[in-house]
Design an enzyme around this catalytic site. Structure first.
Site, PDB file in Angstrom:
ATOM      1  N   SER A 139      25.414 -56.844  50.953  1.00 50.33           N
ATOM      2  CA  SER A 139      24.426 -56.379  49.977  1.00 50.33           C
ATOM      3  C   SER A 139      24.253 -57.455  48.917  1.00 50.33           C
ATOM      4  O   SER A 139      25.178 -58.237  48.653  1.00 50.33           O
ATOM      5  CB  SER A 139      24.901 -55.081  49.306  1.00 50.33           C
ATOM      6  OG  SER A 139      24.100 -54.774  48.176  1.00 50.33           O
ATOM      7  N   TYR A 152      31.566 -50.544  45.094  1.00 50.91           N
ATOM      8  CA  TYR A 152      30.634 -50.979  46.136  1.00 50.91           C
ATOM      9  C   TYR A 152      30.450 -52.489  46.094  1.00 50.91           C
ATOM     10  O   TYR A 152      30.551 -53.172  47.125  1.00 50.91           O
ATOM     11  CB  TYR A 152      29.298 -50.267  45.948  1.00 50.91           C
ATOM     12  CG  TYR A 152      28.249 -50.620  46.979  1.00 50.91           C
ATOM     13  CD1 TYR A 152      28.303 -50.083  48.260  1.00 50.91           C
ATOM     14  CD2 TYR A 152      27.208 -51.489  46.673  1.00 50.91           C
ATOM     15  CE1 TYR A 152      27.340 -50.396  49.211  1.00 50.91           C
ATOM     16  CE2 TYR A 152      26.244 -51.812  47.618  1.00 50.91           C
ATOM     17  CZ  TYR A 152      26.314 -51.261  48.889  1.00 50.91           C
ATOM     18  OH  TYR A 152      25.350 -51.587  49.819  1.00 50.91           O
ATOM     19  N   ALA A 153      30.186 -53.025  44.903  1.00 55.59           N
ATOM     20  CA  ALA A 153      29.998 -54.472  44.767  1.00 55.59           C
ATOM     21  C   ALA A 153      31.255 -55.225  45.188  1.00 55.59           C
ATOM     22  O   ALA A 153      31.185 -56.267  45.855  1.00 55.59           O
ATOM     23  CB  ALA A 153      29.622 -54.817  43.325  1.00 55.59           C
ATOM     24  N   SER A 155      33.541 -54.217  47.341  1.00 60.40           N
ATOM     25  CA  SER A 155      33.701 -54.134  48.791  1.00 60.40           C
ATOM     26  C   SER A 155      32.788 -55.113  49.502  1.00 60.40           C
ATOM     27  O   SER A 155      33.176 -55.729  50.508  1.00 60.40           O
ATOM     28  CB  SER A 155      33.427 -52.707  49.279  1.00 60.40           C
ATOM     29  OG  SER A 155      32.049 -52.370  49.223  1.00 60.40           O
ATOM     30  N   LYS A 156      31.579 -55.300  48.986  1.00 67.36           N
ATOM     31  CA  LYS A 156      30.641 -56.216  49.638  1.00 67.36           C
ATOM     32  C   LYS A 156      31.032 -57.675  49.388  1.00 67.36           C
ATOM     33  O   LYS A 156      30.870 -58.530  50.266  1.00 67.36           O
ATOM     34  CB  LYS A 156      29.222 -55.943  49.165  1.00 67.36           C
ATOM     35  CG  LYS A 156      28.700 -54.568  49.581  1.00 67.36           C
ATOM     36  CD  LYS A 156      28.774 -54.346  51.084  1.00 67.36           C
ATOM     37  CE  LYS A 156      28.155 -53.036  51.514  1.00 67.36           C
ATOM     38  NZ  LYS A 156      28.214 -52.823  52.974  1.00 67.36           N
TER      39      LYS A 156
END
Length: 244
Positions: A139, A152-153, A155-156
């Site tokens: 992402s 989320y950031a 993990s990406k």
């Protein structure tokens, strides 16, 4: 027919980008294994592929459950004996400030978004033949993010580091690994994002990509046309990062 007779395993294949990838690889001759949690949505993806003349099956798989992942891969190998293409698309988001985030939610997100990639890579690689490929869906949040989506950031960002590191352990002529980083794409994940709903994250609808556009990029990275592309991330965001 870039994927004729290739066994293609796609996580998150029941909706959004993952479903579009399933349809694209199925249209190009692949034997598609659709992984997801929802049997009804999975059956619909299979129906769309077979209606268009492709080949597909659905297997229920919750990526938060490592034992289920192992059992699912064993079923795939028992049926097809190999995996030519692995696309890891499934992901989840949280929308809380870190100080308000229950750590079990952090752990769950990392299981789904990052650990599953590592586990699937471990399980599939010994059965991936020469010319095979792994594509992990990242992402633009790995590069430029907003408040309240730190897990989320993270993990990406970790996913892209994983891809770079694994490329050093793999012979690209045997199995390549790359990532694709979408920007804003017309999916349920985008429009259900509270930051988008509130306007905290500004989305210009004219610059939102389609799932088909992302599927085209992912299919390229998984195909032999990208035989010299290894260990990198292809940003597919309509120029969003370039404007920052």
């Amino acid at each position: 027919m870039r994927f004729k007779d290739k066994v293609c395993l796609i996580t998150g294949g029941t909706s959004g980008i993952g479903q579009a990838v399933c349809l694209r690889l199925g249209a190009e001759g692949g034997q598609v294994i659709v992984l997801g949690r929802d049997k009804i949505d999975g059956a619909e993806t299979v129906r769309l592929i077979t209606k268009a003349g492709g080949k597909a099956i659905f297997m229920a798989c919750d990526l938060a459950k490592p034992r289920v992942i192992s059992a699912t891969v064993q079923k795939v190998l028992a049926k097809y004996q190999r995996i030519d293409v692995l696309v890891c698309d499934a992901a989840m988001m949280t929308f809380d400030p870190l100080l308000s985030l229950p750590l079990p939610q952090w752990d769950l997100l990392m299981l789904v978004n990052l650990r599953s990639l590592a586990q699937l890579t471990q399980l599939c690689l010994p059965h991936m033949p020469k010319g095979s490929a792994i594509v992990a869906v990242s992402s633009v949040h790995a590069h430029q993010t907003t408040a309240n989506v730190v897990p989320y950031a993270t993990s990406k960002g970790g996913l892209e580091a994983f891809v770079r590191g694994m490329s050093q352990e793999l012979d690209r002529k045997q199995t390549r690994i790359n990532a694709v980083a979408p920007g804003a794409v017309d999916t349920p994940m985008l429009w259900s994002n509270p930051n988008v709903k509130s306007g905290a994250e500004k989305i210009d609808k004219a610059s939102v990509g389609t799932t088909e556009e992302l599927a085209a990029a992912i299919a390229f990275m998984a195909s032999s046309e990208a035989s010299f592309v290894h260990g990198t991330t292809l940003v597919v965001d309509g120029g969003r990062l370039a404007q920052l």
